[in-house]
Design an enzyme around this catalytic site. Structure first.
Site, PDB file in Angstrom:
ATOM      1  N   GLY B  14       0.831  -1.206   0.000  1.00  0.00           N
ATOM      2  CA  GLY B  14       0.000   0.000   0.000  1.00  0.00           C
ATOM      3  C   GLY B  14       0.860   1.247   0.000  1.00  0.00           C
ATOM      4  O   GLY B  14       1.798   1.342   0.784  1.00  0.00           O
ATOM      5  N   ILE B 136       1.772   2.519   6.990  1.00  0.00           N
ATOM      6  CA  ILE B 136       0.951   3.368   7.855  1.00  0.00           C
ATOM      7  C   ILE B 136       0.517   2.603   9.104  1.00  0.00           C
ATOM      8  O   ILE B 136       0.116   3.199  10.084  1.00  0.00           O
ATOM      9  CB  ILE B 136      -0.298   3.927   7.131  1.00  0.00           C
ATOM     10  CG1 ILE B 136      -1.268   2.820   6.714  1.00  0.00           C
ATOM     11  CG2 ILE B 136       0.092   4.777   5.935  1.00  0.00           C
ATOM     12  CD1 ILE B 136      -2.667   3.339   6.404  1.00  0.00           C
ATOM     13  N   ASP B 137       0.612   1.254   9.063  1.00  0.00           N
ATOM     14  CA  ASP B 137       0.189   0.447  10.212  1.00  0.00           C
ATOM     15  C   ASP B 137       1.194   0.510  11.361  1.00  0.00           C
ATOM     16  O   ASP B 137       0.862   0.162  12.488  1.00  0.00           O
ATOM     17  CB  ASP B 137       0.006  -1.016   9.795  1.00  0.00           C
ATOM     18  CG  ASP B 137      -1.139  -1.187   8.826  1.00  0.00           C
ATOM     19  OD1 ASP B 137      -2.036  -0.324   8.829  1.00  0.00           O
ATOM     20  OD2 ASP B 137      -1.134  -2.168   8.058  1.00  0.00           O
ATOM     21  N   GLY B 180      -5.943  -0.742  10.024  1.00  0.00           N
ATOM     22  CA  GLY B 180      -4.994  -1.444  10.875  1.00  0.00           C
ATOM     23  C   GLY B 180      -5.530  -2.813  11.232  1.00  0.00           C
ATOM     24  O   GLY B 180      -6.273  -2.943  12.195  1.00  0.00           O
ATOM     25  N   ARG B 181      -5.151  -3.817  10.467  1.00  0.00           N
ATOM     26  CA  ARG B 181      -5.739  -5.142  10.631  1.00  0.00           C
ATOM     27  C   ARG B 181      -5.257  -5.833  11.906  1.00  0.00           C
ATOM     28  O   ARG B 181      -6.016  -6.469  12.615  1.00  0.00           O
ATOM     29  CB  ARG B 181      -5.397  -5.972   9.374  1.00  0.00           C
ATOM     30  CG  ARG B 181      -6.137  -7.253   9.104  1.00  0.00           C
ATOM     31  CD  ARG B 181      -7.624  -7.221   9.263  1.00  0.00           C
ATOM     32  NE  ARG B 181      -8.428  -6.435   8.352  1.00  0.00           N
ATOM     33  CZ  ARG B 181      -9.248  -6.928   7.432  1.00  0.00           C
ATOM     34  NH1 ARG B 181      -9.324  -8.217   7.234  1.00  0.00           N
ATOM     35  NH2 ARG B 181      -9.992  -6.128   6.707  1.00  0.00           N
ATOM     36  N   GLU B 236     -10.523  -1.422  12.359  1.00  0.00           N
ATOM     37  CA  GLU B 236     -11.164  -2.370  11.451  1.00  0.00           C
ATOM     38  C   GLU B 236     -10.815  -3.811  11.814  1.00  0.00           C
ATOM     39  O   GLU B 236     -11.515  -4.735  11.428  1.00  0.00           O
ATOM     40  CB  GLU B 236     -10.731  -2.096  10.010  1.00  0.00           C
ATOM     41  CG  GLU B 236      -9.231  -2.289   9.783  1.00  0.00           C
ATOM     42  CD  GLU B 236      -8.770  -2.117   8.341  1.00  0.00           C
ATOM     43  OE1 GLU B 236      -9.590  -1.760   7.470  1.00  0.00           O
ATOM     44  OE2 GLU B 236      -7.568  -2.333   8.096  1.00  0.00           O
ATOM     45  N   TYR B 294      -9.381   5.108   2.267  1.00  0.00           N
ATOM     46  CA  TYR B 294      -8.046   5.200   1.674  1.00  0.00           C
ATOM     47  C   TYR B 294      -7.369   6.541   1.883  1.00  0.00           C
ATOM     48  O   TYR B 294      -6.144   6.647   1.722  1.00  0.00           O
ATOM     49  CB  TYR B 294      -8.109   4.803   0.195  1.00  0.00           C
ATOM     50  CG  TYR B 294      -8.339   3.334   0.079  1.00  0.00           C
ATOM     51  CD1 TYR B 294      -7.268   2.456   0.076  1.00  0.00           C
ATOM     52  CD2 TYR B 294      -9.618   2.806   0.086  1.00  0.00           C
ATOM     53  CE1 TYR B 294      -7.462   1.087   0.044  1.00  0.00           C
ATOM     54  CE2 TYR B 294      -9.834   1.442   0.057  1.00  0.00           C
ATOM     55  CZ  TYR B 294      -8.746   0.586   0.036  1.00  0.00           C
ATOM     56  OH  TYR B 294      -8.944  -0.759   0.022  1.00  0.00           O
ATOM     57  N   GLN B 296      -6.683   7.828   4.483  1.00  0.00           N
ATOM     58  CA  GLN B 296      -5.744   7.684   5.594  1.00  0.00           C
ATOM     59  C   GLN B 296      -4.305   7.549   5.126  1.00  0.00           C
ATOM     60  O   GLN B 296      -3.381   7.980   5.797  1.00  0.00           O
ATOM     61  CB  GLN B 296      -6.100   6.451   6.447  1.00  0.00           C
ATOM     62  CG  GLN B 296      -7.379   6.634   7.218  1.00  0.00           C
ATOM     63  CD  GLN B 296      -7.875   5.318   7.813  1.00  0.00           C
ATOM     64  OE1 GLN B 296      -7.562   4.959   8.925  1.00  0.00           O
ATOM     65  NE2 GLN B 296      -8.667   4.589   7.048  1.00  0.00           N
TER      66      GLN B 296
END
Lengths: 397, 397
Positions: B14, B136-137, B180-181, B236, B294, B296
Site C-alpha cells: 500500500g 501506515i500500520d 490497521g488489521r 477495522e 483510503y 488515511q
C-alpha cells in the site's frame, strides 16, 4: 425603536469549518457599536430553553482562537421550528428586548428566520432578523457561493487528489460517496485538483441528473479499458428518473438478518452497493468504495483561507448593513457574472424571503452529460474559492 | 564484486504519503556515488515483466516535486511472490548486473526480499538486498516507528479533532472505523489532538484486545450519560475472544438479496453494524458511523513534516550504510527507550531476517483496559511523530 442595544446571535444546522468566523465577525462588528452581545446555546433551542451566554466578555485573543475552530462554538440544533415554536421564540426576543437577531445557518435556518420576521411585522415588534448564510452544500439561491463550502470543497478536492496518486500506484476502481442531498457542488469539487487529462475523478455523478445503472457501467468500462483504472465521485443524493433516492431504494430492497440487528441504514450502503455491481457485472477485481463522512464539514487542517476570510467578512458586513436598514435581510456574496476575470467578490444584502428555504442546484453549463464530468466553467467558478494552489509542488514519474 | 554500478529501486504494498520521500532519498544518495539508477515499475511485478525506467535522468527540480507527491511514483503491487517468483526475480537481477536492490515496503515486501536474499547467498550472486520500511500500520518489529505512519496518524488525529468540535455542536454518538488489521497504532492516534478531558475520542477499541459487545455498550452508555455525547475510534481489525474478525462475522451472518447484487463485502459494514447496535440497544437516536478509508494513507495536505524528513533520511542513510557492508539489511529508526526526553531519532541497520514478515503490536503500557483508551505514555511516544502542534490556535466557548 427601542433605546437598548441587546444583540442576539445563534448558529443552526450542520456546523462547518468556518461558521465561527462568521460568529466572530458579527461579535467584532457589534463590539464597535458598543452592543450588549448575547449568544443562544444550541441555536433556536437555546432561546426556548432560556440558555444564553454573554459574548461581550471574550477578548480579542479568545475570539481569534474561537474563529479558527471548526464546529459551532455556540452549539447548533436540528430543530425545525413550526409556527408555534417561532411564535414562542419571538415572545422571548421581545421580552429580552433584542434589537437585532443574527441567525447563522442554511436553508432551514433561514426559513425559520423568515417565519419569525413575519411575526415581528404582524405584531409590530422591533427585533431585526438577519440571516448569515453557511452551508457546505452551497445550495442557497442568490448566493455566488456560501461560507463553509470552500473549506469542504478543498477537503474533498485534496482527498480525491491523494486518491488519484494512490490508485495510480495500485490500479483498480475507486468510488467516493460525497455529501450533498440536492445539489452536486461538493461532489463536483472532487475534480478541482486534477492536473493531467488522465487524472481522476474520471466520472462524476450528481443529484441533478438521473442516475442510470446502464450509463454507470458503460462509462466505468470505457475509462477502465482506457487507463486500467477509474476514479468516480458519486453524490449521496443520486436519484432515479422518478426522483427516488438510489440509497433509499437499496435500503428498502435489502434483507434484515434474523436478529434484526443489521438495519443497514448507515452510510456505507450506497458505496458498497455500487462497488458490488462493478465487481459482479464488469468482473473488475479491485474495486474500493469510501463514504467520505462528517470530516467533509469539520476536518481540522484543510480549511480554505479564502473561505475563512469571506465567512468573517460576511458576518462583519452584516453588522454594517444593519445600520442602513431596520428591515430583515439575508447577507450574501453577490453572484459573479464572469469566472475568467480576477477573483473579486462583493458582499450584498438580499431580501430574506428571496433566499429563505429555497434550494440552488448546479448550473447546466457546469456539467457535461456526455462525459459525465464537470466543465472548465465549473473549475473556473470554483477553484478560487478553495484558496491557494498546492498542485505546483507535486509530480508523478 | 561486479565492477558495474547498476542500482535498482522498487516500491511495494500500500502506498503512503511519504513513500516517494524514501525513493528520492535513495536516488540522491546513489547519485552521489555516480550509480546507474534504475526503477522497477509496479514493484517486483515490473522486474518479472521487464518494465524498467532510468531514474538518473530526473533533475533536482523534478525530484523535489516527486518526493512531495503521495502514492508510489514507481507504482506498486500486491503480488506476494512465492519461491518460484523470487527465483525468477533473482535471475533477472543477476542478468541486469544489479549491484544493490532497494525494496521500499512493509511486512510482506520485506519477506519477499528476505527470500530473494537467501537465494543470492545460495547461488553466490552479488546483489545486495536492502529493505526500506514504510507502512501506515506502524507494525514492523525493531522499528521505533515506520515512515508513512506519522502522516497517516496526523490525518486520523486531525479528523477526530474536527469531529470532536462537530459533535460538541450537534451532540450524539460518532463511530470512526480506522485502518490497521493487526496493530492498533493508527486507531490509537485518533487521540493525539485531544485538548480537554471531555474531548473525544472517549473510547478506543484495538485489535490487540478482544472486543466484547457487552463492554462496548456499557462503556458507551457511561460516556453518553456523562457528556451527552460519545466519540469512538474502532480499529477495522477488532476481534472476538477466539481471534475471529468481527467484520468477517458480520458479513458471514448477513443475508444476500434476491438478485445477489448486495454482497456487503465493502467497507461500510462494521461501522453500520456497531451503529445499529447502539441505536437498538441503547435507544440513542443520533448515531453516526464513518469508515475512514483510503484517504488515511494518501490524503493530500495532512502530511507530517517530521514523517517527510525521516522518510527521506532513511532512504539516504541506506545508501550510506551500503558502503559499509555488502550483506542484506533493513534500515530502521532505532527504538527509543524514553519518550519524555527531547525527540531525537537515530537511523540504524537491522538484520533483514529480524524484521521480515514479522508484526509488531501496541505495547501494553500504551493502552488502559479499564478506561478503554490510550495512556499518556502512548501520547508521549506518538505526538512528536505527527509534527508541529496546531492545537494552540483553537478554542471553544
Amino acid at each position: 425603536m427601542q433605546s437598548n442595544n441587546n444583540i442576539l446571535i445563534a448558529q443552526g444546522g450542520g456546523p462547518t469549518n468556518v461558521i465561527n468566523q462568521s460568529l466572530v465577525g458579527i461579535i467584532n462588528g457589534e463590539k464597535n457599536k458598543n452592543s450588549n452581545i448575547i449568544g443562544a446555546i444550541n441555536g433556536v433551542r437555546g432561546i426556548i430553553d432560556n440558555n444564553f451566554i454573554k459574548l461581550s466578555k471574550f477578548n480579542d485573543v479568545n475570539l481569534k482562537k474561537i474563529q479558527n475552530t471548526p464546529g459551532a462554538a455556540l452549539g447548533s440544533t436540528r430543530d425545525k421550528p413550526d409556527e408555534k415554536y417561532c411564535h414562542e421564540i419571538l415572545k422571548i426576543l421581545n421580552k429580552k428586548k433584542i434589537k437585532r437577531f443574527y441567525y447563522i445557518g442554511g436553508n432551514d435556518s433561514s426559513d425559520s428566520l423568515r417565519i419569525i420576521s413575519n411575526y415581528v411585522k404582524e405584531k409590530n415588534y422591533s427585533t431585526q432578523c438577519i440571516h448569515i448564510p453557511k452551508t457546505i452544500d452551497n445550495d442557497l439561491v442568490k448566493n455566488d457561493h456560501t461560507p463553509g463550502f470552500g473549506s469542504a470543497a478543498k477537503y474533498v478536492a485534496q482527498l480525491f487528489s491523494g486518491i488519484n496518486y494512490d490508485v495510480r500506484s495500485l490500479p483498480g476502481v475507486y468510488l467516493g460517496i460525497v455529501m450533498g442531498r440536492h445539489a452536486g457542488f461538493l461532489t463536483a469539487a472532487s475534480s478541482l485538483l486534477r492536473k493531467l487529462s488522465s487524472d481522476g475523478p474520471h466520472l462524476i455523478f450528481l443529484p441533478e441528473y438521473s442516475f442510470k445503472i446502464k450509463d454507470f457501467l458503460e462509462q466505468v468500462k470505457k475509462i477502465y479499458d482506457k487507463y486500467g483504472r477509474c476514479i468516480i465521485a458519486v453524490s449521496e443524493g443520486i436519484q432515479d428518473n422518478k426522483g427516488n433516492l438510489i440509497s433509499k431504494k437499496i435500503i428498502q430492497n435489502n434483507e434484515y438478518d434474523a436478529h434484526g440487528n443489521i438495519q443497514l441504514s448507515g452510510s456505507g450502503v450506497l458505496g458498497d452497493y455500487l462497488s458490488n455491481i462493478l465487481k459482479t457485472k464488469l468482473k473488475i477485481k479491485r474495486v474500493r468504495a469510501d463514504t467520505l463522512g462528517y470530516a467533509q464539514r469539520s476536518f481540522l487542517g484543510a480549511v480554505s483561507e479564502v473561505d475563512q476570510k469571506e465567512a468573517y467578512n460576511i458576518g462583519l458586513m452584516a453588522t454594517k448593513f444593519s445600520i442602513k436598514t431596520s428591515s430583515p435581510f439575508s447577507v450574501a456574496i453577490k453572484e459573479r457574472e464572469r469566472f475568467d476575470a480576477k477573483y473579486n467578490i462583493k458582499i450584498i444584502m438580499n431580501k430574506l424571503e428571496d433566499v429563505a428555504g429555497k434550494t440552488k442546484v448546479m448550473k447546466k453549463e457546469f456539467y457535461d452529460t456526455k462525459t459525465f464530468n464537470v466543465t472548465k466553467k465549473f473549475r473556473d467558478y470554483c477553484l478560487p474559492i478553495i484558496g491557494k494552489d498546492i498542485l505546483d509542488t507535486l509530480s508523478i514519474i
